[in-house]
Design an enzyme around this catalytic site. Structure first.
Site, short mmCIF file in Angstrom:
data_model
loop_
_atom_site.label_atom_id
_atom_site.label_comp_id
_atom_site.label_asym_id
_atom_site.label_seq_id
_atom_site.Cartn_x
_atom_site.Cartn_y
_atom_site.Cartn_z
N HIS A 8 0.82 -1.21 0.00
CA HIS A 8 0.00 0.00 0.00
C HIS A 8 0.86 1.26 0.00
O HIS A 8 2.03 1.22 0.33
CB HIS A 8 -0.98 0.03 1.18
N HIS B 28 4.11 7.06 3.70
CA HIS B 28 5.05 5.95 3.53
C HIS B 28 4.60 4.99 2.44
O HIS B 28 3.44 5.03 2.00
CB HIS B 28 5.29 5.19 4.84
N GLU C 91 7.76 0.99 5.04
CA GLU C 91 7.22 -0.02 5.95
C GLU C 91 7.41 -1.38 5.29
O GLU C 91 7.17 -1.53 4.09
CB GLU C 91 5.72 0.23 6.19
#
Length: 134
Positions: A7, A79, A130
């Site tokens: 994502h 992010h 991440e």
């Protein structure tokens, strides 16, 4: 080491407005808002055919997203999340190559119920990364 893009996270001041924009204007499938107390955020996921978009709204004044929005009042990309097969192996390989893992270095459970780690943006061209175990 990294797998698919899981994502792209966007920090927003008003998660309901952001959700409505994507749902009503773009016709996207939008999840319900879910508080992630351990991470200090409320999340919503927009499902796309090839990935997801995550909206992040601060959950309290101490939220890391609140600090991000102080620096970026209009919100913006916070992010990128990539999947890895084994988060511990990935962490150890990255640390051996000089990458900095944020926090304690131990994975936390993320919004998808899977272990996650964050990597310092200064080590990745100014982008907070991440890692999520696939």
């Amino acid at each position: 080491m990294i797998g698919r893009l899981n994502h792209v996270a966007i920090a927003v001041r008003d998660i309901a407005a952001a959700s409505a924009l994507y749902r009503d204007t773009l016709g996207a499938e939008v999840s319900a808002a879910v508080p992630q107390v351990e991470h200090g955020v409320t999340t919503v996921f927009v499902t796309l055919p090839n990935t997801k978009i995550e909206f992040l709204e601060p959950l309290g004044a101490d939220s890391p997203i609140a600090k991000f929005l102080e620096r970026n009042p209009d919100g913006g990309i916070h992010h990128l999340c990539y999947e890895v097969d084994d988060i511990i192996v990935a962490r150890d390989q990255l640390k051996a190559k000089g990458a900095r893992v944020l926090g304690s270095g131990e994975p936390k459970i993320g919004a998808h119920g899977k272990p996650v780690l964050f990597l310092h943006p200064k080590d990745f061209n100014g982008t907070l990364v991440e890692l999520e175990q696939a």
